[in-house]
Design a protein around this motif. Sequence first.
Motif, short mmCIF file in Angstrom:
data_model
loop_
_atom_site.label_atom_id
_atom_site.label_comp_id
_atom_site.label_asym_id
_atom_site.label_seq_id
_atom_site.Cartn_x
_atom_site.Cartn_y
_atom_site.Cartn_z
N VAL A 98 5.87 17.31 -18.94
CA VAL A 98 5.54 16.58 -17.71
C VAL A 98 5.91 17.42 -16.49
N TYR A 99 7.11 17.97 -16.46
CA TYR A 99 7.55 18.74 -15.30
C TYR A 99 6.80 20.06 -15.16
N ARG A 100 6.45 20.72 -16.28
CA ARG A 100 5.65 21.94 -16.19
C ARG A 100 4.30 21.63 -15.55
N THR A 101 3.69 20.53 -15.99
CA THR A 101 2.38 20.15 -15.46
C THR A 101 2.49 19.76 -13.99
N MET A 102 3.47 18.95 -13.65
CA MET A 102 3.68 18.57 -12.25
C MET A 102 3.89 19.82 -11.40
N GLY A 103 4.59 20.80 -11.94
CA GLY A 103 4.87 22.03 -11.21
C GLY A 103 3.63 22.78 -10.77
N GLU A 104 2.54 22.62 -11.50
CA GLU A 104 1.28 23.28 -11.12
C GLU A 104 0.77 22.74 -9.78
N TYR A 105 1.11 21.51 -9.47
CA TYR A 105 0.61 20.86 -8.25
C TYR A 105 1.56 21.00 -7.07
N ILE A 106 2.83 21.37 -7.33
CA ILE A 106 3.81 21.44 -6.24
C ILE A 106 4.35 22.84 -6.02
N GLN A 107 3.69 23.89 -6.56
CA GLN A 107 4.11 25.26 -6.32
C GLN A 107 4.17 25.50 -4.83
N GLY A 108 5.30 25.94 -4.34
CA GLY A 108 5.46 26.26 -2.93
C GLY A 108 5.67 25.06 -2.02
N VAL A 109 5.65 23.85 -2.56
CA VAL A 109 5.79 22.64 -1.74
C VAL A 109 7.26 22.24 -1.56
N HIS A 110 8.03 22.26 -2.61
CA HIS A 110 9.45 21.92 -2.58
C HIS A 110 9.75 20.48 -2.16
N PRO A 111 9.16 19.47 -2.83
CA PRO A 111 9.57 18.09 -2.53
C PRO A 111 10.93 17.81 -3.17
N VAL A 112 11.57 16.73 -2.77
CA VAL A 112 12.75 16.27 -3.51
C VAL A 112 12.23 15.48 -4.71
N SER A 113 13.05 15.44 -5.76
CA SER A 113 12.59 14.81 -6.99
C SER A 113 13.73 14.10 -7.69
N THR A 114 13.41 12.94 -8.22
CA THR A 114 14.32 12.21 -9.09
C THR A 114 13.58 11.92 -10.38
N GLY A 115 14.23 12.11 -11.49
CA GLY A 115 13.60 11.85 -12.78
C GLY A 115 14.37 10.82 -13.58
N LEU A 116 13.63 9.91 -14.20
CA LEU A 116 14.24 8.85 -14.99
C LEU A 116 13.54 8.73 -16.34
N VAL A 117 14.32 8.45 -17.36
CA VAL A 117 13.75 8.10 -18.66
C VAL A 117 13.90 6.59 -18.79
N VAL A 118 12.77 5.92 -19.00
CA VAL A 118 12.75 4.47 -19.06
C VAL A 118 12.29 4.01 -20.43
N GLN A 119 12.61 2.79 -20.75
CA GLN A 119 12.22 2.25 -22.06
C GLN A 119 10.71 2.09 -22.18
N ALA A 120 10.07 1.66 -21.11
CA ALA A 120 8.63 1.45 -21.15
C ALA A 120 8.08 1.40 -19.73
N LEU A 121 6.77 1.59 -19.63
CA LEU A 121 6.05 1.42 -18.37
C LEU A 121 5.18 0.17 -18.51
N ALA A 122 4.38 -0.13 -17.50
CA ALA A 122 3.62 -1.39 -17.50
C ALA A 122 2.63 -1.51 -18.66
N ARG A 123 2.13 -0.40 -19.16
CA ARG A 123 1.24 -0.41 -20.32
C ARG A 123 1.84 0.50 -21.38
N PRO A 124 1.80 0.08 -22.64
CA PRO A 124 2.47 0.85 -23.69
C PRO A 124 1.91 2.25 -23.90
N GLU A 125 0.65 2.49 -23.52
CA GLU A 125 0.05 3.81 -23.72
C GLU A 125 0.44 4.81 -22.63
N TRP A 126 1.03 4.34 -21.56
CA TRP A 126 1.44 5.23 -20.48
C TRP A 126 2.75 5.93 -20.84
N LEU A 127 2.75 7.25 -20.71
CA LEU A 127 3.94 8.05 -21.00
C LEU A 127 4.65 8.50 -19.73
#
Length: 138
Positions: A98-127
């Motif tokens: 996930v972070y490698r892929t996100m990194g393709e979109y934020i190269q040179g941007v330098h946003p702040v980031s928080t990451g969380l591992v959660v039990q589930a999202l609103a739909r079970p197929e969402w990762l």
Amino acid sequence: MTHTRIRPFNTRDTYPEQALDNDLCQAVVTHGGKTVWMRGQCPQNLDDAVNLDSHDPVEQTHKVMQNIRQLIQEAGGQMEHLVKVVVYITDVRHREAVYRTMGEYIQGVHPVSTGLVVQALARPEWLVEIDATAVIPD
């Protein structure tokens, strides 16, 4: 860069045990402009809410980041105006992909980031879901 990025870093230095390459920072200072608050973006189409037909975290993250980019552009901005992301994943084993892929979109941007591992999202197929904020300068 339109915003002041405080203490920029790359995740390849802070997480050397993981194959990551994300340009992030500890804080972002914005000056004026309009703030774009985006709801958590999921791997589905913005126009019709149809889910991406994939259980691959890389493909899902591409869709999520494409949605974020599209929303920023529709608000009159560019990805360089992204200031914060909060990344929710349902399996810690997907973190690097996930972070490698996100990194393709934020190269040179330098946003702040928080990451969380959660039990589930609103739909079970969402990762992955990413909540984003951008500030477009005046």
